[in-house]
Scaffold this motif. Sequence first.
Motif, PDB file in Angstrom:
ATOM      1  N   VAL A 189     -26.322  62.385  19.161  1.00 18.21           N
ATOM      2  CA  VAL A 189     -25.830  63.448  19.232  1.00 18.21           C
ATOM      3  C   VAL A 189     -24.257  63.621  20.066  1.00 18.21           C
ATOM      4  O   VAL A 189     -24.470  62.417  20.434  1.00 18.21           O
ATOM      5  CB  VAL A 189     -26.821  63.916  20.358  1.00 18.21           C
ATOM      6  CG1 VAL A 189     -26.160  65.779  20.791  1.00 18.21           C
ATOM      7  CG2 VAL A 189     -27.883  64.183  20.230  1.00 18.21           C
ATOM      8  N   LEU A 191     -21.066  65.283  21.656  1.00 14.50           N
ATOM      9  CA  LEU A 191     -20.641  66.405  23.239  1.00 14.50           C
ATOM     10  C   LEU A 191     -19.714  66.631  22.927  1.00 14.50           C
ATOM     11  O   LEU A 191     -18.753  65.828  22.655  1.00 14.50           O
ATOM     12  CB  LEU A 191     -21.418  65.973  24.132  1.00 14.50           C
ATOM     13  CG  LEU A 191     -22.505  65.351  24.044  1.00 14.50           C
ATOM     14  CD1 LEU A 191     -23.699  64.765  23.865  1.00 14.50           C
ATOM     15  CD2 LEU A 191     -23.231  65.227  26.404  1.00 14.50           C
ATOM     16  N   SER A 193     -17.342  69.629  25.601  1.00 17.26           N
ATOM     17  CA  SER A 193     -17.116  70.466  26.844  1.00 17.26           C
ATOM     18  C   SER A 193     -16.363  71.295  26.965  1.00 17.26           C
ATOM     19  O   SER A 193     -14.526  71.381  26.911  1.00 17.26           O
ATOM     20  CB  SER A 193     -17.725  69.333  27.761  1.00 17.26           C
ATOM     21  OG  SER A 193     -16.840  68.700  27.915  1.00 17.26           O
ATOM     22  N   PHE A 546     -26.779  65.565  29.776  1.00 18.10           N
ATOM     23  CA  PHE A 546     -27.933  66.100  29.093  1.00 18.10           C
ATOM     24  C   PHE A 546     -28.797  67.106  30.255  1.00 18.10           C
ATOM     25  O   PHE A 546     -29.033  65.815  31.101  1.00 18.10           O
ATOM     26  CB  PHE A 546     -28.636  65.956  28.887  1.00 18.10           C
ATOM     27  CG  PHE A 546     -28.056  65.387  27.053  1.00 18.10           C
ATOM     28  CD1 PHE A 546     -28.510  66.134  26.010  1.00 18.10           C
ATOM     29  CD2 PHE A 546     -27.787  64.967  26.684  1.00 18.10           C
ATOM     30  CE1 PHE A 546     -28.057  65.673  24.662  1.00 18.10           C
ATOM     31  CE2 PHE A 546     -27.303  63.863  25.544  1.00 18.10           C
ATOM     32  CZ  PHE A 546     -27.145  64.331  24.728  1.00 18.10           C
ATOM     33  N   GLN A 551     -31.928  68.317  27.018  1.00 16.41           N
ATOM     34  CA  GLN A 551     -32.167  67.291  26.091  1.00 16.41           C
ATOM     35  C   GLN A 551     -33.422  68.029  25.605  1.00 16.41           C
ATOM     36  O   GLN A 551     -33.825  67.309  24.298  1.00 16.41           O
ATOM     37  CB  GLN A 551     -32.501  66.047  26.974  1.00 16.41           C
ATOM     38  CG  GLN A 551     -32.623  65.101  26.495  1.00 16.41           C
ATOM     39  CD  GLN A 551     -32.494  63.952  27.340  1.00 16.41           C
ATOM     40  OE1 GLN A 551     -32.052  63.883  28.267  1.00 16.41           O
ATOM     41  NE2 GLN A 551     -33.901  62.797  26.645  1.00 16.41           N
ATOM     42  N   VAL A 554     -32.928  70.060  21.984  1.00 17.92           N
ATOM     43  CA  VAL A 554     -32.193  69.116  20.879  1.00 17.92           C
ATOM     44  C   VAL A 554     -33.452  68.985  20.047  1.00 17.92           C
ATOM     45  O   VAL A 554     -33.590  68.555  18.632  1.00 17.92           O
ATOM     46  CB  VAL A 554     -31.462  67.481  21.741  1.00 17.92           C
ATOM     47  CG1 VAL A 554     -31.412  66.737  20.889  1.00 17.92           C
ATOM     48  CG2 VAL A 554     -30.612  68.299  22.582  1.00 17.92           C
ATOM     49  N   TYR A 565     -25.896  72.935  16.353  1.00 17.44           N
ATOM     50  CA  TYR A 565     -25.332  72.859  17.523  1.00 17.44           C
ATOM     51  C   TYR A 565     -26.368  73.159  18.603  1.00 17.44           C
ATOM     52  O   TYR A 565     -27.071  74.110  18.240  1.00 17.44           O
ATOM     53  CB  TYR A 565     -24.297  74.024  17.220  1.00 17.44           C
ATOM     54  CG  TYR A 565     -23.532  72.996  16.466  1.00 17.44           C
ATOM     55  CD1 TYR A 565     -22.264  71.960  16.500  1.00 17.44           C
ATOM     56  CD2 TYR A 565     -23.067  73.192  14.876  1.00 17.44           C
ATOM     57  CE1 TYR A 565     -21.530  70.983  15.771  1.00 17.44           C
ATOM     58  CE2 TYR A 565     -22.466  72.504  14.063  1.00 17.44           C
ATOM     59  CZ  TYR A 565     -21.344  71.841  14.477  1.00 17.44           C
ATOM     60  OH  TYR A 565     -20.576  71.006  13.481  1.00 17.44           O
ATOM     61  N   MET A 576     -21.477  72.639  27.917  1.00 12.52           N
ATOM     62  CA  MET A 576     -21.692  71.392  27.201  1.00 12.52           C
ATOM     63  C   MET A 576     -22.169  72.257  25.581  1.00 12.52           C
ATOM     64  O   MET A 576     -22.581  73.023  25.092  1.00 12.52           O
ATOM     65  CB  MET A 576     -23.064  70.426  27.280  1.00 12.52           C
ATOM     66  CG  MET A 576     -22.413  70.012  28.740  1.00 12.52           C
ATOM     67  SD  MET A 576     -20.708  68.554  29.235  1.00 12.52           S
ATOM     68  CE  MET A 576     -21.029  67.704  27.660  1.00 12.52           C
ATOM     69  N   TYR A 578     -23.766  70.740  22.169  1.00 15.35           N
ATOM     70  CA  TYR A 578     -24.285  69.237  21.395  1.00 15.35           C
ATOM     71  C   TYR A 578     -24.511  69.645  19.807  1.00 15.35           C
ATOM     72  O   TYR A 578     -25.383  70.809  20.082  1.00 15.35           O
ATOM     73  CB  TYR A 578     -25.840  69.203  22.293  1.00 15.35           C
ATOM     74  CG  TYR A 578     -26.039  69.402  23.577  1.00 15.35           C
ATOM     75  CD1 TYR A 578     -25.500  68.341  24.044  1.00 15.35           C
ATOM     76  CD2 TYR A 578     -26.350  70.209  24.128  1.00 15.35           C
ATOM     77  CE1 TYR A 578     -25.390  68.247  25.566  1.00 15.35           C
ATOM     78  CE2 TYR A 578     -25.914  70.482  25.186  1.00 15.35           C
ATOM     79  CZ  TYR A 578     -25.758  69.361  26.554  1.00 15.35           C
ATOM     80  OH  TYR A 578     -25.847  69.637  27.958  1.00 15.35           O
TER      81      TYR A 578
END
Length: 634
Positions: A189, A191, A193, A546, A551, A554, A565, A576, A578
């Motif tokens: 993954v 990231l 932000s 996360f 998490q 995900v 995404y 955030m 991901y």
Amino acid sequence: MFNFLGRNKRTAQVVMVIIIIPFVLFGVDSYFRGVGAGGDVAKIGDIRISQQAFETRLRDQQNITRQRLGESYDPAMFNTPETRFAVLEQMITENLLLKKANDNYFRVNDQKVFDTINSIPAFQEDGKFSPDLYRQVLLQQNMTPAMFEHLVRSEFLVTPLTESVKAGELSARSTAERYYTLSGEKREVALASLEMAHFVKQVSISNEEIETYYTQNPQAFQTPETVSIEYVKLSKAALLDKTIITDAQLHEAYERDKKRFEQPEGRSAAHILIAVARDASGAQKTEARKKAEDVFAKAKATPEKFAALAKEFSQDPGSASSGGDLGGVVMGTFVKPFENAVFDAKESGIVGPIETDFGYHIIKVTIHPAYQLPFDEVKNRIANDLKQNEANTAYAEKATEFMNLVHEQTDSFDDLSKKLELPISKAEFLTRTQVAQLAEGNQSLAEAVFSPGSLRDRQITDAIEIGSDTVISARVIDHKPASVRPLEDVKDNIKKLIENRKAFELMRAAGEEKLAQLQQGKSAKDVGLTFDKPVTIGRQQQQPGFTADAQAEVFRLEADKLPTYLGAAVGQSRYMIYRVEKILPPEAADAAQKEAIAQTLNEMKGREALNAYLKNLREKTKVEINQAKLDAAR
């Protein structure tokens, strides 16, 4: 609790957990203490759980918890109805299992019990069973060898029930493989932000908004009501520290109460057990009786060889190797026939054979005569008692005078302080909670201090009793009512608060818009984002950046089309996004891993099956709970 023996001989730590498990309810054919008075807390069919037995279990659970938590232990956790009921339910479950084992005529031979105890590392020195260590370890847990041996026997009785139920629930190999695949899967993954700080400059706050927020949220800017007080406290603990006891008083008290320090007669015993199974035939019992009589004759003829005879003939695994020694005997500790034989003996010597449910006992009784404890051995105890008595008397007198004085002179502590030699203490700007803390959490003092009359007239409050050994009184010398802080004092804080809220909303809206664009197929560059280098994450370990929900989400995302995404606000200052780029299957499991996973699943299913089995047992057995006795237990 019924899974600690029989499979492997475990470490001393596990054994210590075993032997602190309460034991008072494993049947009536034991050496355990009688149920005593107090009535029954519960009945399981014809088995009774006495109030004494329940209180013993509750105390044992408290001790275990206290040892585990140390300074974090709070006794109040055992004063809730939920905790008491949970302890009782555990006891009911244990008895249901034991009752089922007895109904099915399950039996355990003595050799199996003997071999198990001898193999426990906690009872061994240099790899060999040590009778002295065995008795010492048990004594630390307030147990006798007979108690522990019966506990072991009970474990073996119920193990066939619990293990057979749990073993019947096996997971299919495909289920275990699927579980391993899901639990071991990882994902790469990346990231990106959005920081709230970048949106603050887009926010403008008007004076009108600040004033509106101030007007609508006055409670947010209110200072609590406070008082400054002076107070006087009288406690027995302070009087106790000042109490002095002379040697003359100690000797006088010793002579006056000499009978109190007489050590009563005591009795100890050693025994040789010729065991007889409960289902033994008449011929087997006759043979055992004859053997017991032969051993008894040898012991009577050569009492000095009793220990050697016990090592040779006794079938009690706990005491045979130590010469049959059982230590001190107290009424209510052993089964009645055994106990009667010990206390009916007129002098030290050999008695028997005595028949109990365990077989035939040849008993060596030793009578320890009463004697007077010497002064030096008890003088500290006498000193403590005298100090307590004097402090109690002094406190009772001074507390009465304290109460009278606060009524006689209501506007000053001077007279009270001089007559009782107590200091006048002061404390400034205290809230209600802080005033109560001066009285060890007693709210009565805070209510008295903050009463309208006390605030208006500045009079001494009535004497407030804190428990049974402290009294306190206070007087207000200054008072500040609760008030709302002026707008000018909090204006900057309000501006910052509104500014952050608006910036957060702008950040989240921008994040959600960029997320939608990415999901529609636009590139990170097109939406103005830069993703960090991808990180590999697993299901079981929390990753920086996360949230727990993010998490988990995900790993819920469908992996048929990558990248995919997900977006989420993290705290109050970051949004955030991901990007899931790869699905990494777990490494191929070897045979040991597959076996471990299958075992884990089997244990989970086994626990479920056992719970269902216990529920079925409960439904088939009449269980009665005496709520009044449960609530009254100490």
